[in-house]
Design an enzyme around this catalytic site. Structure first.
Site, mmCIF file in Angstrom:
data_model
loop_
_atom_site.group_PDB
_atom_site.id
_atom_site.type_symbol
_atom_site.label_atom_id
_atom_site.label_comp_id
_atom_site.label_asym_id
_atom_site.label_seq_id
_atom_site.Cartn_x
_atom_site.Cartn_y
_atom_site.Cartn_z
ATOM 1 C CE1 TYR A 182 52.367 35.410 58.718
ATOM 2 C CE2 TYR A 182 52.711 33.491 60.108
ATOM 3 C CZ TYR A 182 51.866 34.443 59.569
ATOM 4 O OH TYR A 182 50.544 34.430 59.862
ATOM 5 C CD GLU B 77 52.842 39.988 59.601
ATOM 6 O OE1 GLU B 77 53.238 40.896 60.342
ATOM 7 O OE2 GLU B 77 51.932 39.191 59.902
ATOM 8 C CG ASP C 127 38.981 44.921 38.331
ATOM 9 O OD1 ASP C 127 39.766 44.078 37.848
ATOM 10 O OD2 ASP C 127 38.171 44.667 39.242
ATOM 11 C CB THR D 277 42.413 37.935 39.205
ATOM 12 O OG1 THR D 277 41.923 37.972 37.864
ATOM 13 C CG2 THR D 277 41.310 38.372 40.152
ATOM 14 C CE LYS E 28 38.460 36.538 37.020
ATOM 15 N NZ LYS E 28 38.878 37.417 38.117
ATOM 16 N NE ARG F 58 41.270 29.961 42.225
ATOM 17 C CZ ARG F 58 40.440 30.361 41.261
ATOM 18 N NH1 ARG F 58 39.709 31.446 41.404
ATOM 19 N NH2 ARG F 58 40.325 29.671 40.143
HETATM 20 N N1 DSN Z 1 34.137 35.696 39.879
HETATM 21 C C1 DSN Z 1 34.889 36.305 38.819
HETATM 22 C C2 DSN Z 1 34.319 36.001 37.491
HETATM 23 O O1 DSN Z 1 33.876 34.887 37.325
HETATM 24 O O2 DSN Z 1 34.308 36.838 36.600
HETATM 25 C C3 DSN Z 1 35.016 37.730 39.040
HETATM 26 O O3 DSN Z 1 35.550 37.927 40.308
#
Ligand code: DSN
Length: 418
Positions: A54, A56, A200, A226, A229, A235
């Site tokens: 933990y 925080e 984003d 994120t 990707k 993730r």
């Molecule tokens: N679910 C993602 C995508 O596949 O583009 C976006 O959050």
């Protein structure tokens, strides 16, 4: 005493499913543009004892003892992220891209404020103002679309809407938009109406880190992403911003939205930032785009139509109507032979979202396996043949075997299966 049996000994049901999923990833073609395959080092960090801790608060300002190791982990992740993207400030704690966006909203907006984002059915994201999402429930949404002819963002329309509705926040970025986004123009439009701009970059982050796609840094007010990707990390999510917004963002993430940060994932993010700073990652990102362009050209040659006529990134949106099939049917038949993609609306789609006229493909995962333009041509042919022979089980089985043979030439995690 801590349980020392292996996963297989302790829980054969879950171990079996992990093995099956490893096999599915190994012997199929992963073409969902938001998915990728992480390195063994990242898997190791994700599975480390840091999951026990933990922490925080922020490094050196925690509410728990024993944080000396995880403090350094988080500091290293911050340093590497800021260097990689040229950011003034970063918070690496958001558990996902959706949480990162929510934290930005809550740091600055009041419920009822107006936001602008790209329509979901034109390539936008749930958190950019969809009615059933927090972003559409708590805020007034003015959605912009893509041009009916070019299928690209029309900046004059964005400017006109911004001038008419005077939003407090304008969001750029998308989930199914393949062309270069002019982030500088979005920032300029936002400033001209007294709004702030959130870029984003969840889909494009790896390409941006490699300088293969336009960067919204350092001039954008906020940048969220994120990390799993094109960036090829675990993730998770993160927020970058102008230094002036640092305090509000930090408070919005914790205690505003989250409790303890996931330190094992933050460690894995640090590893991903290190990997993305290597020259080999630049080669990778370049190849991702080359492969997407090759796939797009090959699919056009096979008789499909590609939204906007091509791609500048890792993603392409294919209009499957020329093959007399819906997006849903096409993605189902592809799934049945081992090509994983997803049905997607195309701009101005005559079909409802559960049926769609498009399929969204991406090349990040296939490129991680080492595939190049030649393989993209082969894959385009598999796609066309599967769609044309969707009622012919014998042909589909033969295609499934071809796909397995192709994937066997580009090993992934096979050693984990033995
Ligand atoms: N679910 C993602 C995508 O596949 O583009 C976006 O959050």
């Amino acid at each position: 005493m801590v349980e020392r049996r292996t996963l297989a000994e302790c829980d054969p049901a879950i171990a079996g499913l992990v093995r099956d999923e490893t096999e599915r990833q190994e012997f199929g073609l992963e073409m969902i543009p938001s998915e990728n395959f992480v390195s063994e080092a990242i898997l190791e960090a994700c599975g480390s004892v840091l999951t026990n801790k933990y922490a925080e608060g922020l490094p050196q300002k925690r509410y728990y003892g024993g944080c000396e190791c995880v403090d350094r982990v988080e500091e290293i992740a911050q340093e590497r992220a800021m260097k990689l993207f040229g950011a003034e400030f970063v918070n690496v704690q958001p558990h996902s891209g959706a949480t990162a966006n929510q934290a930005v909203f809550e740091s600055y907006l009041t419920p009822g404020d107006t936001i602008m984002g790209l329509k979901l059915d034109h390539g936008g994201h749930l958190t950019h103002g969809l009615k059933v999402n927090f972003s559409g429930k708590h805020y007034e949404v003015v959605a912009y679309g893509v041009d009916e002819n070019t299928h690209q963002i029309n900046y004059d329309e964005v400017r006109a809407l911004a001038e008419q509705h005077r939003p407090k926040l304008i969001i750029s970025g998308a989930s199914a938009y393949s062309r270069a986004i002019d982030f500088q123009k979005f920032q300029e439009i936002a400033e001209s109406v007294g709004a702030r701009h959130l870029a984003d970059i969840a889909h494009y982050a790896g390409l941006i880190a490699a300088e293969e796609y336009p960067s919204p840094l350092p001039f954008s007010d906020y940048v969220t992403t994120t990390t799993h990707k094109t960036l090829r990390g675990p993730r998770s999510g993160m927020i970058m911003a102008k230094e002036a917004y640092a305090k509000d963002i930090n408070r919005s993430v914790f205690p505003g939205l989250q409790g303890g940060p996931h330190m094992h994932t933050i460690a894995a993010k640090a590893v991903a930032f290190l990997e993305a700073a290597q020259p080999s990652f630049r080669d990778y990102a370049k190849q991702v785009i080359e492969n997407a362009r090759a796939l797009s050209a090959a699919l056009i040659e096979e008789g499909f139509s590609v939204v906007s006529g091509g791609t500048d990134s890792h993603v392409l949106l294919v209009d499957v109507r020329p093959a007399d099939i819906t997006g849903k049917e096409a993605s189902e038949v592809l799934d049945s032979i081992g090509i994983t993609a997803n049905m997607n609306t195309i701009p101005y789609d005559p079909q409802p979202p559960r049926v769609c006229s498009g399929v969204r493909f991406g090349t990040p995962a296939l490129t991680t396996r080492g595939m190049k333009a030649g393989e993209m041509k082969t894959v385009a042919r598999f796609i066309r043949e599967a769609v044309d022979h969707r009622g012919d089980q014998q042909k589909l089985t033969s295609l499934q075997n071809d796909i397995r043979s192709l994937s066997e030439q580009f090993p992934l995690y096979r050693h984990r299966l033995v």
